[in-house]
Design a protein around this motif. Structure first.
Motif, short mmCIF file in Angstrom:
data_model
loop_
_atom_site.label_atom_id
_atom_site.label_comp_id
_atom_site.label_asym_id
_atom_site.label_seq_id
_atom_site.Cartn_x
_atom_site.Cartn_y
_atom_site.Cartn_z
N VAL A 1 0.89 -1.09 -0.01
CA VAL A 1 -0.09 0.52 0.09
C VAL A 1 1.04 1.13 0.21
N LEU A 2 2.09 1.06 1.14
CA LEU A 2 2.61 2.75 0.92
C LEU A 2 3.36 2.48 0.06
N THR A 3 3.73 1.66 -1.35
CA THR A 3 4.89 1.57 -2.55
C THR A 3 3.23 2.21 -3.49
N GLU A 4 2.03 1.92 -3.41
CA GLU A 4 1.35 2.16 -4.26
C GLU A 4 1.19 3.96 -4.03
N TYR A 5 0.99 4.15 -2.80
CA TYR A 5 1.37 5.74 -2.50
C TYR A 5 1.91 6.49 -3.06
N THR A 6 3.04 6.09 -2.87
CA THR A 6 4.31 6.41 -3.54
C THR A 6 4.11 7.28 -4.78
N ARG A 7 3.82 5.71 -5.62
CA ARG A 7 3.74 6.09 -6.88
C ARG A 7 2.83 6.55 -7.28
N LYS A 8 1.69 7.12 -6.87
CA LYS A 8 0.19 7.80 -7.00
C LYS A 8 1.13 9.42 -6.74
N VAL A 9 1.88 9.69 -5.58
CA VAL A 9 2.58 10.85 -5.35
C VAL A 9 3.32 11.02 -5.77
N ASP A 10 4.14 10.56 -6.79
CA ASP A 10 5.17 10.80 -7.53
C ASP A 10 4.85 10.82 -8.84
N PHE A 11 3.00 10.33 -9.52
CA PHE A 11 2.76 10.50 -10.89
C PHE A 11 1.87 12.06 -10.64
N LEU A 12 1.52 12.59 -9.69
CA LEU A 12 1.06 14.01 -9.49
C LEU A 12 2.52 14.62 -9.38
N LYS A 13 3.75 14.92 -9.19
CA LYS A 13 4.66 15.27 -8.94
C LYS A 13 5.38 15.65 -9.81
N GLY A 14 5.34 14.31 -11.09
CA GLY A 14 5.96 14.52 -12.25
C GLY A 14 4.89 15.40 -13.65
N LEU A 15 3.35 15.12 -13.06
CA LEU A 15 2.54 15.44 -13.45
C LEU A 15 2.40 17.25 -13.81
N LEU A 16 3.15 17.33 -12.65
CA LEU A 16 3.00 19.00 -12.18
C LEU A 16 4.40 19.52 -12.91
#
Length: 247
Positions: A56-71
């Motif tokens: 679950v922590l890996t999935e959370y990290t993946r989503k936060v990194d995605f939002l950072k990369g999107l910005l």
């Protein structure tokens, strides 16, 4: 049961995904602030005693990194750079909230790809149209120069297609390399487990041998003591009979 920190994190993550899926203006600042707060909450969640599982922590990290990369991709000036940066983003694999049919980050990823492709196409077509109109207004330009301009833009489109193909090939190679590494790690782990089992069996055998040896040593010592006591007793009897007490 999820902790209060994780519940707040999931709510803020869902809100960020909702904002990312909407069309935002240049003055929009909430998403960047929210993503910064998500990073801080994710660090706190990793240190929490009631933290979720590693998956679950890996999935959370993946989503936060995605939002950072999107910005970061949205800050690029060229539509081509935006499109290439968007190709490198990895959206989440599972829905953030229960009522989602598809992960929100995957939906945002598809929307962003479509928008970047449209901007890139509009830029190319707009450039071609502007230059074409300029050529029509300027009577001194020849048909050969027009063909050269069109060929130039055609080359640009081919180069963009090659870059995207090269990027896809690199992603595939990286995925295969990661799979090979994971497979090798699994093999190493299996060998280590087998070796540990073998060492355990050897240790058990040696322990049994040592126990048997200890029992033998104790038995011999007991018999030796009995013989010594018996000999001493018999010697005393003989001594008393041979040398009676002097009167």
């Amino acid at each position: 049961m999820a902790s209060r920190l994780e519940i707040n994190f999931v709510r803020l993550l869902s809100r960020c995904e909702s904002i990312a899926s909407e069309k935002r203006g240049e003055a929009e600042w909430r998403l960047e602030k929210y993503v910064g707060a998500l990073e801080e909450m994710l660090v706190a969640l990793r240190k929490s005693p009631s933290k979720p599982t590693s998956e679950v922590l890996t999935e959370y990290t993946r989503k936060v990194d995605f939002l950072k990369g999107l910005l970061e991709a949205e800050k690029l000036s060229s539509p081509t750079e935006k499109a290439l940066a968007n190709q490198l983003l990895a959206p989440g694999r599972t829905p953030t909230i229960a009522n989602e049919r598809m992960p929100a980050t995957k939906t945002v990823h598809m929307q962003t790809k479509a928008r970047c492709t449209g901007e890139m196409r509009d830029e190319l077509l707009g450039t071609v149209v502007r230059e074409y109109k300029g050529l029509l207004l300027d009577e001194r330009q020849s048909a050969a120069e027009l063909d050269a301009v069109l060929q130039h833009h055609h080359n640009l489109q081919e180069k963009l297609a090659e870059d995207m193909l090269h990027l896809a090939r690199n992603l595939k190679n990286n995925t295969l390399a990661a799979q090979n590494i994971i497979r090798q790690d699994n093999q190493t782990l299996s060998q280590s487990m087998r070796q540990a089992d073998l060492n355990f069996e050897k240790l058990k055998t040696e322990s049994e041998r040592l126990e048997q040896h200890t029992k033998k040593s104790v038995n011999w010592l007991l018999w030796l003591m009995l013989i010594l006591v018996s000999f001493t007793f018999i010697s005393m009897i003989l001594f008393i009979r041979i040398f009676p007490r002097l009167r």
